[in-house]
Design an enzyme around this catalytic site. Sequence first.
Site, PDB file in Angstrom:
ATOM      1  N   ARG A 142      19.996 -17.694 -39.834  1.00 48.66           N
ATOM      2  CA  ARG A 142      19.456 -18.245 -38.585  1.00 48.66           C
ATOM      3  C   ARG A 142      20.612 -18.688 -37.692  1.00 48.66           C
ATOM      4  NH1 ARG A 142      14.218 -19.732 -37.979  1.00 48.66           N
ATOM      5  NH2 ARG A 142      13.955 -19.794 -40.235  1.00 48.66           N
ATOM      6  N   GLU A 174      12.161 -12.279 -44.015  1.00 47.27           N
ATOM      7  CA  GLU A 174      11.778 -11.420 -42.901  1.00 47.27           C
ATOM      8  C   GLU A 174      12.997 -10.833 -42.181  1.00 47.27           C
ATOM      9  OE1 GLU A 174      11.492 -11.007 -38.681  1.00 47.27           O
ATOM     10  OE2 GLU A 174      10.962 -13.074 -39.135  1.00 47.27           O
ATOM     11  N   ARG A 224      21.610 -10.926 -39.637  1.00 48.80           N
ATOM     12  CA  ARG A 224      20.658 -11.270 -40.694  1.00 48.80           C
ATOM     13  C   ARG A 224      20.553 -10.185 -41.763  1.00 48.80           C
ATOM     14  NH1 ARG A 224      14.670 -13.901 -40.271  1.00 48.80           N
ATOM     15  NH2 ARG A 224      15.961 -15.550 -39.372  1.00 48.80           N
ATOM     16  N   ARG A 276      18.867 -17.252 -29.239  1.00 49.41           N
ATOM     17  CA  ARG A 276      17.737 -18.149 -29.480  1.00 49.41           C
ATOM     18  C   ARG A 276      18.263 -19.536 -29.813  1.00 49.41           C
ATOM     19  NH1 ARG A 276      13.772 -14.095 -33.048  1.00 49.41           N
ATOM     20  NH2 ARG A 276      13.719 -12.463 -31.472  1.00 49.41           N
TER      21      ARG A 276
END
Length: 430
Positions: free
Chosen positions: A273, A347, A388, A258
């Site tokens: 991230r 999250e 993550r 991403r």
Amino acid sequence: MLDLKFIRENAGAVQRAIEVKRVSLDLNELLRLDRDLVALKQRVEAMQTERNANAKLVPRATPEERSALIQKGKDLAEELKALEPALRAHDEQLRHLLLRVPNIPHATVPVGADDGDNVELRREGTPPEFAFTPLDHVELLERQGWSDPERVARVSGSRSYLLKGEAALLEMAVLMFALDFLNGRGLTPLSTTALVRPETLMASGHFPGGEDQVYKIEGDDLMLAGTAEVPVNSLYAGEQLAGETLPLAFAAISAAFRSEAGSAGRDVRGLIRVHEFRKVEQYVICRADEAEALKWFGAILANAEAILAALELPYRVVQNCTGDMGAGKVLMYDIEAWVPSEAQYRETHSCSYLGDWQARRTGLRYRGEDGKLQFAHTLNNTGIATPRILVPLLENHQQADGTVRVPAALQPYLGGRAVLGRPVRELADA
């Protein structure tokens, strides 16, 4: 994509979905294009009928009449040919707008603008209370020599990561544990590529609108997917499955990419991230039955929760509001794990039900017991995503001497190790 007939008959509900999901779309323009296209197609059909009827008259016509009939046939053919560009243009414009129509959210979904309006449903587990000053995951990795951010940044730029030694083994252990766990719960393991064609991102609903999040392979008609959902969603594209083959439930492992466009300044430190990561994705194709689909929603959500429980991580489940659930979602829950260094939940999993929205874009149908073809329903949920998940895993299980305790579920994947790292410092009592 929603059925065009449904849009026509439920314009109010569709307009409401556009508003609460904050989608940029003019529904009146879409409906106008639809009416114009219908009128244009009716005109073409009428002219084709007239041309066919005219052609049947030619063999029976007198020599004088035949010449006029032949000329009329030529004129009609020219008129039809002249209409072709307008027909194609209207059809393309309408499809472009249809691809932007959001799905209708479930009645239970709260209305809200963004993740700040999500609703907490429950908390599981208790955040740890340390008798020492805990380190964040970046400090833990650095103290143990498990990362090399400066060198990997020279190689790959910002938002890249490199894990060394036991941290690299921990990452692989987490992925293999999740894959084994989901296989044990009946999901078929898949190892799939992240290389996909642009149409697969259109089929999954990531396009249009998410183009800036995707890396393109220059010189090839290929892109890098941000989740195995994208290739798995298109595995059966255009096929007509036998009803008895459903449901299909997969645990797909792949690399994921991403660009994180628009996230400048957010989570620049550490593993939260990054541009490239690894992920085990749950993906389900089932019959077009909401009750059956919602059972699957509960099942894959329970799978993700069980994985976090096995990793001995405190977490909470939140229901995503309309402004934070994506255009294609009917229902969406996030699972957030506790991150001690931030004293908040972050999250780690997203569970989504999309009705037939993806299947219509993909052309995925099955033949029901009545013999009729129907579009399938699809769902997806994170199994586990690394690196993550290592953030809460390292931070929640750190010990006073800088080592990290290994949850029992992961120990078989780490050669029986109960502790990772070496004592590097003793912390004073808080």
